[in-house]
Each structure stands twice: as C-alpha cells, then as structure tokens.
Design a protein around this motif. Structure first.
Motif, short mmCIF file in Angstrom:
data_model
loop_
_atom_site.label_atom_id
_atom_site.label_comp_id
_atom_site.label_asym_id
_atom_site.label_seq_id
_atom_site.Cartn_x
_atom_site.Cartn_y
_atom_site.Cartn_z
N ALA A 120 -71.33 -52.29 23.91
CA ALA A 120 -72.63 -51.80 23.44
C ALA A 120 -72.77 -50.31 23.73
N ASN A 121 -72.21 -49.87 24.85
CA ASN A 121 -72.32 -48.46 25.21
C ASN A 121 -71.54 -47.57 24.24
N ASP A 122 -70.48 -48.11 23.61
CA ASP A 122 -69.76 -47.34 22.58
C ASP A 122 -70.71 -46.98 21.43
N PHE A 123 -71.56 -47.92 21.07
CA PHE A 123 -72.52 -47.64 20.00
C PHE A 123 -73.57 -46.64 20.46
N VAL A 124 -74.08 -46.79 21.68
CA VAL A 124 -75.09 -45.86 22.19
C VAL A 124 -74.53 -44.44 22.23
N GLN A 125 -73.32 -44.28 22.76
CA GLN A 125 -72.71 -42.94 22.83
C GLN A 125 -72.44 -42.37 21.43
N SER A 126 -72.08 -43.24 20.50
CA SER A 126 -71.82 -42.79 19.14
C SER A 126 -73.11 -42.34 18.46
N PHE A 127 -74.21 -43.09 18.69
CA PHE A 127 -75.50 -42.68 18.12
C PHE A 127 -75.93 -41.33 18.71
N GLU A 128 -75.69 -41.15 20.00
CA GLU A 128 -76.04 -39.87 20.63
C GLU A 128 -75.21 -38.74 20.02
N ARG A 129 -73.93 -39.01 19.75
CA ARG A 129 -73.06 -37.96 19.19
C ARG A 129 -73.55 -37.50 17.82
N ILE A 130 -73.83 -38.45 16.92
CA ILE A 130 -74.21 -38.05 15.57
C ILE A 130 -75.59 -37.41 15.54
N LEU A 131 -76.46 -37.76 16.48
CA LEU A 131 -77.80 -37.19 16.52
C LEU A 131 -77.86 -35.87 17.28
N ASN A 132 -76.85 -35.59 18.07
CA ASN A 132 -76.87 -34.36 18.85
C ASN A 132 -76.82 -33.16 17.92
N PRO A 133 -77.76 -32.23 18.02
CA PRO A 133 -77.80 -31.10 17.09
C PRO A 133 -76.55 -30.22 17.15
N LYS A 134 -75.80 -30.28 18.24
CA LYS A 134 -74.57 -29.48 18.34
C LYS A 134 -73.56 -29.90 17.27
N LEU A 135 -73.54 -31.18 16.93
CA LEU A 135 -72.57 -31.67 15.95
C LEU A 135 -72.93 -31.19 14.54
N GLY A 136 -74.23 -31.08 14.26
CA GLY A 136 -74.66 -30.63 12.94
C GLY A 136 -74.32 -31.60 11.83
N SER A 137 -74.40 -32.90 12.11
CA SER A 137 -74.07 -33.90 11.10
C SER A 137 -75.02 -33.82 9.92
N LYS A 138 -74.47 -33.86 8.71
CA LYS A 138 -75.28 -33.80 7.48
C LYS A 138 -75.95 -35.14 7.19
N TYR A 139 -75.56 -36.17 7.92
CA TYR A 139 -76.09 -37.51 7.66
C TYR A 139 -76.89 -38.04 8.85
N SER A 140 -77.20 -37.20 9.82
CA SER A 140 -77.89 -37.69 11.01
C SER A 140 -79.25 -38.30 10.67
N TYR A 141 -79.87 -37.84 9.58
CA TYR A 141 -81.20 -38.36 9.23
C TYR A 141 -81.16 -39.85 8.89
N MET A 142 -79.96 -40.39 8.62
CA MET A 142 -79.86 -41.82 8.35
C MET A 142 -80.29 -42.66 9.54
N LEU A 143 -80.26 -42.07 10.74
CA LEU A 143 -80.64 -42.78 11.95
C LEU A 143 -82.09 -42.55 12.35
N PHE A 144 -82.83 -41.80 11.53
CA PHE A 144 -84.19 -41.44 11.91
C PHE A 144 -85.15 -42.63 11.90
N VAL A 145 -84.73 -43.78 11.37
CA VAL A 145 -85.57 -44.97 11.46
C VAL A 145 -85.66 -45.46 12.90
N MET A 146 -84.74 -45.01 13.74
CA MET A 146 -84.69 -45.44 15.14
C MET A 146 -85.66 -44.61 15.98
N LYS A 147 -86.35 -45.24 16.85
CA LYS A 147 -87.35 -44.59 17.69
C LYS A 147 -86.75 -43.38 18.42
N GLY A 148 -87.41 -42.23 18.28
CA GLY A 148 -87.00 -41.03 19.00
C GLY A 148 -85.80 -40.31 18.42
#
Length: 538
Positions: free
Chosen positions: A110-138
């Motif tokens: 489960a922690n693999d998923f948590v760390q992966s969500f943190e990676r794609i949402l971290n502004p340093k990465l600059g993912s063009k698809y990070s908004y796909m996770l914006f349904v998630m709280k915070g």
C-alpha cells in the motif's frame, strides 16, 4: 532401394524449397504479438507521459489497483483483490493481493501507492496529468503548494496490504479513473537508484535492465525509433492466465507503411490505415477491417497568448469557416462525425448538439469586428502537426478552406512526435493539431482539461467561471443537474473557442483473424493479458 533413395532425395529437396514462415505466422506459433503503435514512445514513466502510444505500452508492464474487463472495460480486480467504500462513496478501502510482486521480487505494498501518488502530485515533477488525482482529498492543495505535508492528502497505507483513499466528493467514475496510468504505482527504490525521484525527464530507470514493473509483462528490449519488446512476467499474480509470451511494439509512423507491413504478413495489426484504402478493404477483405465508435475528439488548439489568436473573434471566425462534412467525407473517410462541439455525445447520458454554426459570411463579419477588414493584412497562421499523412491531409484541407473562404494565409509545420509535444507544452505554436481520447466514460474527462489547473490545457486560455462550473459539477450529486452544469461549461468553452473541434473519431484499423480476445471497445483499450494468438493448422 534405388526408388526409395530417389523418393527421399526428392522429399528433402521439396522440404528445402518450403517457404519460410512470415513474422505473423511465426508469432502465432510462439505467441508473439507484433503490433504497430503509431510512434516511438516519449517515455514509459507513467507519471510523466501523456500520450496514447505510451498508454499501450505502460498498461502491459504496470498494473494499478484495478484492471479492465476486456469486453466492456468495467473495473475488475488488479493489484487490489477487493475494495469497499463508505455509504456516500467518499472513502474507499482497497485490499492488495498477498502474491502481488514487483519484477525485482519485492512485494507490492500500500505504501508503494502512497509514495507514487506523492511523486506525481509533487510540484517538482511537473506532471502534466497530476490533475487526474485532484478528486482525492488535499491532492490539488499539495500539487499547488498550499499544503506541504503529504499526510494531509487522502491517501493512507493502513498496513502493507490495505490502502485507504479519501475523495473530496462522491465521484461516480472513480474506479474507472483508477485505470488511467497516472494512478499506477512505480517502484520508488528503482527510480531513486537511477536518478532523482522528481526529475521531470531523463531518469534512466525506464531503460531495459533498469525497469521494474508489476504488470503481466516485463520490459525486455527498447530500440529507439524501431521497437519496444515486452515479455511475459512469470511473477505476475495472474501469470497462469497470460497467453502471450511477447509483444513487439513498433514505432511506425506512416499509415502507408503500417498497411504494407500488415499486408505483407509482418504485423498483426495496422494501427492506422490510409483513408483511400478503406473502401478496398470493405469490398475485398471486410474480415480484416474494424470500424467502431471511439470516445475521442479530433481538434485544433489555439494559442490564445499569440496574436491574432488572442482575439476570440478571430478564433471563432476560423472555426466557422471550415466544412467539417467535407473533411469527414473526402479526407478521413472512416465514418467520423463532424463536430461542432467538443464532448462526444452519449457519454454517461450526456447528449450533445451543435454549439456553433459554420457560416462564412458571419465569420467574415467577425474578422472585421476584430480589426481585420482586409484578411490579407492578417499575419500568416502556422498550423503545427505531428508526422502523419492523415494529419497533413486534414491540415491541407483546412489551409485551403481558410484561404478560399476568408483569404487567410497559413503555413503547415510538421514535427516528429516528441518535438511536437514539447512545442505544444511550451506554447511555442499558433495552431496545433490535437486529439483527445477519453480516459474514462464521463463528460468530465473532456471538459476538466480546459480548466486553469489542468496541465493538459496548453492553450494559454483560462476562465474563472469555467473553472467554477467544473468544480461545481464535481460537487453535484444529482446526475441530471450535473449534466446541466457540464452543458453550461461547454457552451462557455465553445463561445471562447480556445479549441476548434473538427470531428468525433471512429477507430479504423486492420487486424489479423489469428488475434483472439481482442474486442472493440469505446476507449480502444485491449487489455494485453487476455489476448492470445491462434496458429494455423499444419
């Protein structure tokens, strides 16, 4: 004895003259699928890429919490063997499989998923698809820097095998959303072994020999501008039901070349087919041709930061001066639907209709109002498109229509896939060819990308009212009211016209009869683990 000697020598000679197997015939015998993929992938890091060719490959080598049924794509268990939600479906609990492994041998936790969500949402990465996770709280607040502690985001590892995801609001398409590769986990120790966790590109962890995944296949070989090969993963939790031994993805751009390879029995499919050959296949080989509805829109982006396209009257005039019926009849020829709207009709009950008209006289009036009484005074408009005969043919047709109907000059600029994507992201264009395939069957996947907080926007356009409408749709629990909000948002989008719809896709491709359990689906997804090849009888 002399007779037998002559007989055996003759038999050996005949055997020596036997035609060698074609690539497809050999592939059928060895369960090796050879597919054309449209282009070489930009990368195979699921948190960085944005394209369909990348999707095809990534879904073979990484699996998310859920997978897809091969016939209708409804969510089925993937890395999670089960899930449940609270009464209002804002808190979801996923139970991961005990036998889920990475190709490194590590368990998938489960922690693999948590760390992966943190990676794609971290502004340093600059993912063009990070908004796909914006349904998630915070998630949005973390991505925009409003909060810096990821523990405030709605992703919790309750233990190694239990993941809890908390949403902002009930999200009817949530489970289908999880099938998008942005929600897929990556093996963080491998990412960090080969580079920076948040490097926006260029980390060699995705190269053969380095890559670690958890899907039904594993990366075997990648020859840039030629092919990428994946092989069956023996440690995949459902390996016993994976039939293919290998998949070879070929980055063949030309539709003509794809069709020639297919016709020469070197490919199991032709991802595209030259429009001029569609009728021939319909008449002579209908069993090889597939034409199905496709949840996708073909359109042009306008860079609203560059003159003269910073004026919405110019954008609307350009949109009103092209004949979409002529384009689908004479250029694409695959049963596409002319689009005077952006969202394909019929998505989750969303019924769409024309939101603007094609009217040359009205378009001319708009140009005058915009200050171009003599259209010849308007600067030449550049049309950017990625290498493809079909894209060029459409661009040439639009170029001619703008010239004939409005007197506007335009220049066609062709770029290979990676350069084209980079120019579009940097807003280094005026008009850019684009296509959007739905990530899940809901209007939101077509409309939320034009918000100011979507990295997929890439037009320079933003509108506070539009942003608020999309946010309201996410909060609206009544299904009918939700669709009304989407309609209001699309009316606004088409009035401002940062994008110019051209047609709603059909999927037009060729496929060998030996490819089994490949079903036509509205998203053109074909989960690789279910496909098998049928060898001809000896």
């Amino acid at each position: 004895m002399k007779f037998l000697t002559v007989f055996f020598v003759t038999a050996l000679l005949l055997a020596g003259c036997k035609q060698p197997l074609t690539r497809v015939q050999e592939g059928n015998r060895t369960q090796t699928l050879h597919v054309t993929n449209g282009t070489d992938p930009e990368d195979i890091d699921p948190h960085i890429v944005t394209g369909v060719p990348e999707h095809h490959i990534i879904t073979s080598i990484i699996e998310g919490l859920v997978s897809e049924d091969p016939k209708d794509l409804h969510p089925v268990p993937g890395m999670a063997e089960s899930w449940e939600s609270n009464d209002d479906q804002t808190v979801w609990t996923f139970k991961l499989r005990e036998n889920a492994k990475w190709t490194s041998g590590d368990p998938v936790t489960a922690n693999d998923f948590v760390q992966s969500f943190e990676r794609i949402l971290n502004p340093k990465l600059g993912s063009k698809y990070s908004y796909m996770l914006f349904v998630m709280k915070g998630a949005e607040d973390y991505n925009t820097g409003k909060i810096t502690d990821f523990s405030e985001v709605g992703a919790k590892a309750l233990n190694d095998r239990t993941l809890e995801i908390t949403l902002n609001d009930p999200t009817p398409y949530f489970l289908s959303l999880l099938n998008h590769y942005t929600w897929f986990p990556v093996h963080i120790p491998t990412v960090e072994k080969h580079g920076e966790r948040y490097a926006p590109g260029g980390n060699p962890w995705t190269q053969p020999g380095n890559f670690v995944g958890n899907g039904p296949f594993r990366l075997k070989e990648w020859i840039v501008n030629d092919k990428l090969v994946v092989e069956r993963n023996p440690d995949y939790w459902d390996a016993a039901n994976v039939k293919l031994n290998e998949i070879h993805f070929y980055g063949i751009v030309s539709a003509d070349t794809q069709e020639k390879f297919f016709r020469g029995d070197q490919m199991h499919n032709s991802y595209q087919i030259p429009p001029v050959k569609i009728e021939t296949y319909k008449k002579n080989n209908p069993e090889l041709l597939t034409i199905t509805p496709h949840l996708a829109c073909y359109f042009y982006r306008f860079n609203t930061q560059k003159k003269p396209l910073d004026n919405k009257l110019v954008r609307k005039a350009l949109a009103m001066a092209i004949d979409r019926d002529s384009i689908v009849k004479n250029v694409t020829q695959g049963g596409q639907m002319p689009a005077r709207f952006f969202t394909p009709p019929g998505v989750a009950g969303y019924q769409n209709s024309d939101r603007f008209e094609e009217n040359i006289e009205e378009a001319k009036k708009m140009l005058v109002e915009a200050g171009y009484e003599n259209p010849a005074d308007m600067p030449t408009v550049e049309i950017l498109y990625n290498t493809d005969e079909n894209h060029r043919a459409i661009a040439e047709a639009i170029q001619e229509m703008w010239s004939k109907n409005l007197g506007i000059k335009s220049e066609l600029v062709n770029q290979e896939w990676k350069t084209y994507l980079d120019r579009q992201r940097r807003l280094d264009y005026q008009v850019s060819r684009a296509g959007w395939t739905g990530d899940y069957p809901d209007p939101n996947t077509f409309l939320d990308m034009w918000t100011s907080f979507s990295q997929q926007n890439q037009t320079g356009w933003s509108n506070e009212k539009y942003d608020e409408l999309i946010r309201n749709a996410a909060r609206t629990k009544d299904a009918a009211e939700r669709l009304k909000v989407f309609h209001e948002a699309e009316d606004l989008l088409m009035d401002e016209m940062p994008v110019m719809p051209i047609y709603i896709y059909t999927r037009v491709y060729l496929k060998k009869p030996s490819v089994k359990r490949w079903y036509p689906t509205i998203l053109d997804h074909h989960p690789w683990k279910h496909i098998e090849l049928e060898a001809a009888a000896e």
